[in-house]
Design an enzyme around this catalytic site. Structure first.
Site, PDB file in Angstrom:
ATOM      1  N   ASP A  29       0.844  -1.194   0.000  1.00 52.39           N
ATOM      2  CA  ASP A  29       0.000   0.000   0.000  1.00 52.39           C
ATOM      3  C   ASP A  29       0.882   1.248   0.000  1.00 52.39           C
ATOM      4  O   ASP A  29       1.908   1.309   0.679  1.00 52.39           O
ATOM      5  CB  ASP A  29      -0.910  -0.002   1.236  1.00 52.39           C
ATOM      6  CG  ASP A  29      -2.070   0.967   1.102  1.00 52.39           C
ATOM      7  OD1 ASP A  29      -3.216   0.512   0.986  1.00 52.39           O
ATOM      8  OD2 ASP A  29      -1.819   2.198   1.115  1.00 52.39           O
ATOM      9  N   ASN A  83     -12.746  -3.431   2.867  1.00 52.41           N
ATOM     10  CA  ASN A  83     -13.658  -2.313   3.049  1.00 52.41           C
ATOM     11  C   ASN A  83     -14.693  -2.328   1.933  1.00 52.41           C
ATOM     12  O   ASN A  83     -14.339  -2.502   0.762  1.00 52.41           O
ATOM     13  CB  ASN A  83     -12.888  -0.991   3.010  1.00 52.41           C
ATOM     14  CG  ASN A  83     -11.880  -0.881   4.138  1.00 52.41           C
ATOM     15  OD1 ASN A  83     -12.114  -1.360   5.248  1.00 52.41           O
ATOM     16  ND2 ASN A  83     -10.741  -0.253   3.866  1.00 52.41           N
ATOM     17  N   GLN A  90     -14.260   2.314   1.769  1.00 52.86           N
ATOM     18  CA  GLN A  90     -13.696   1.922   0.471  1.00 52.86           C
ATOM     19  C   GLN A  90     -13.477   3.155  -0.397  1.00 52.86           C
ATOM     20  O   GLN A  90     -14.381   3.992  -0.536  1.00 52.86           O
ATOM     21  CB  GLN A  90     -14.645   0.951  -0.238  1.00 52.86           C
ATOM     22  CG  GLN A  90     -14.078   0.424  -1.555  1.00 52.86           C
ATOM     23  CD  GLN A  90     -15.001  -0.594  -2.221  1.00 52.86           C
ATOM     24  OE1 GLN A  90     -16.148  -0.777  -1.830  1.00 52.86           O
ATOM     25  NE2 GLN A  90     -14.477  -1.252  -3.242  1.00 52.86           N
ATOM     26  N   HIS A  96     -10.436  -5.515  -3.150  1.00 48.85           N
ATOM     27  CA  HIS A  96      -9.085  -5.784  -2.652  1.00 48.85           C
ATOM     28  C   HIS A  96      -9.144  -6.046  -1.163  1.00 48.85           C
ATOM     29  O   HIS A  96     -10.009  -5.520  -0.462  1.00 48.85           O
ATOM     30  CB  HIS A  96      -8.149  -4.603  -2.936  1.00 48.85           C
ATOM     31  CG  HIS A  96      -8.656  -3.297  -2.425  1.00 48.85           C
ATOM     32  ND1 HIS A  96      -9.663  -2.590  -3.064  1.00 48.85           N
ATOM     33  CD2 HIS A  96      -8.349  -2.580  -1.310  1.00 48.85           C
ATOM     34  CE1 HIS A  96      -9.929  -1.486  -2.384  1.00 48.85           C
ATOM     35  NE2 HIS A  96      -9.149  -1.453  -1.306  1.00 48.85           N
ATOM     36  N   HIS A  98      -6.862  -5.845   2.402  1.00 51.22           N
ATOM     37  CA  HIS A  98      -5.681  -5.285   3.053  1.00 51.22           C
ATOM     38  C   HIS A  98      -5.102  -6.360   3.978  1.00 51.22           C
ATOM     39  O   HIS A  98      -5.803  -6.846   4.868  1.00 51.22           O
ATOM     40  CB  HIS A  98      -6.044  -4.080   3.921  1.00 51.22           C
ATOM     41  CG  HIS A  98      -6.647  -2.932   3.187  1.00 51.22           C
ATOM     42  ND1 HIS A  98      -5.968  -1.750   2.978  1.00 51.22           N
ATOM     43  CD2 HIS A  98      -7.873  -2.758   2.626  1.00 51.22           C
ATOM     44  CE1 HIS A  98      -6.764  -0.899   2.327  1.00 51.22           C
ATOM     45  NE2 HIS A  98      -7.920  -1.490   2.103  1.00 51.22           N
TER      46      HIS A  98
HETATM   47  P1  AMP Z   1      -9.724   1.197   0.316  1.00 53.77           P
HETATM   48  O1  AMP Z   1      -9.839   2.491   1.062  1.00 53.77           O
HETATM   49  O2  AMP Z   1     -10.098  -0.008   1.134  1.00 53.77           O
HETATM   50  O3  AMP Z   1     -10.454   1.240  -1.015  1.00 53.77           O
HETATM   51  O4  AMP Z   1      -8.183   1.003   0.024  1.00 53.77           O
HETATM   52  C1  AMP Z   1      -7.523   1.618  -1.029  1.00 53.77           C
HETATM   53  C2  AMP Z   1      -6.059   1.602  -0.692  1.00 53.77           C
HETATM   54  O5  AMP Z   1      -5.317   1.822  -1.859  1.00 53.77           O
HETATM   55  C3  AMP Z   1      -5.627   2.683   0.310  1.00 53.77           C
HETATM   56  O6  AMP Z   1      -5.074   2.076   1.472  1.00 53.77           O
HETATM   57  C4  AMP Z   1      -4.577   3.493  -0.453  1.00 53.77           C
HETATM   58  O7  AMP Z   1      -3.507   3.921   0.350  1.00 53.77           O
HETATM   59  C5  AMP Z   1      -4.135   2.484  -1.511  1.00 53.77           C
HETATM   60  N1  AMP Z   1      -3.566   3.054  -2.730  1.00 53.77           N
HETATM   61  C6  AMP Z   1      -4.057   4.086  -3.470  1.00 53.77           C
HETATM   62  N2  AMP Z   1      -3.285   4.299  -4.549  1.00 53.77           N
HETATM   63  C7  AMP Z   1      -2.284   3.381  -4.498  1.00 53.77           C
HETATM   64  C8  AMP Z   1      -1.161   3.085  -5.323  1.00 53.77           C
HETATM   65  N3  AMP Z   1      -0.902   3.783  -6.459  1.00 53.77           N
HETATM   66  N4  AMP Z   1      -0.335   2.079  -4.956  1.00 53.77           N
HETATM   67  C9  AMP Z   1      -0.581   1.372  -3.827  1.00 53.77           C
HETATM   68  N5  AMP Z   1      -1.625   1.597  -3.017  1.00 53.77           N
HETATM   69  C10 AMP Z   1      -2.467   2.586  -3.339  1.00 53.77           C
END
Ligand code: AMP
Length: 110
Positions: A29, A83, A90, A96, A98
């Site tokens: 992440d 999420n 989300q 996805h 975590h």
């Molecule tokens: P969610 O809030 O459950 O949809 O999680 C999305 C996650 O994607 C968050 O923890 C962000 O920090 C992560 N994220 C967003 N852009 C990137 C990226 N380019 N590379 C890796 N993680 C990312």
């Protein structure tokens, strides 16, 4: 439009990929919330848990999480979080999980 995560899977956007197989890709992440914070993403675009089909790459998420946790040395435990929707926090509409570990995690989450 492909999702951000599909663009990472397709190597259009760089990411620190730690694992991949025919069903899922996992990468660190960009804003880690724990010493180990990996996103495990099914190759097939599914918006989230609320629109889950019966079959598909997502069914391999749990097994991938176990393998990745072992590979990353999370012998003292870890947490797997998905999420869903606004209340779930989300932000990216490509299913996805975590994988969080490397420290003692609090419960309940905020
Ligand atoms: P969610 O809030 O459950 O949809 O999680 C999305 C996650 O994607 C968050 O923890 C962000 O920090 C992560 N994220 C967003 N852009 C990137 C990226 N380019 N590379 C890796 N993680 C990312």
């Amino acid at each position: 439009m492909p999702t951000l995560f599909t663009r990472i899977i397709d190597r259009e956007i760089p990411a620190d990929i730690v694992y991949e197989d025919e069903h899922v890709v996992a990468f660190r992440d960009i804003q880690p919330q724990a010493p180990v914070h990996v996103l495990i993403v099914p190759r097939t675009e599914i918006a989230g848990l609320a629109s889950l089909p019966e079959e598909g790459d997502h069914r391999h998420l749990l097994n991938a999480a176990k393998v990745i946790a072992e590979q990353l040395g999370l012998t003292n435990g870890y947490r797997l979080v998905i999420n869903q929707g606004a209340d779930g926090g989300q932000t990216i509409d490509h299913l996805h999980a975590h994988l969080l570990g490397g420290r003692a995690l609090e419960w309940p989450p905020g």
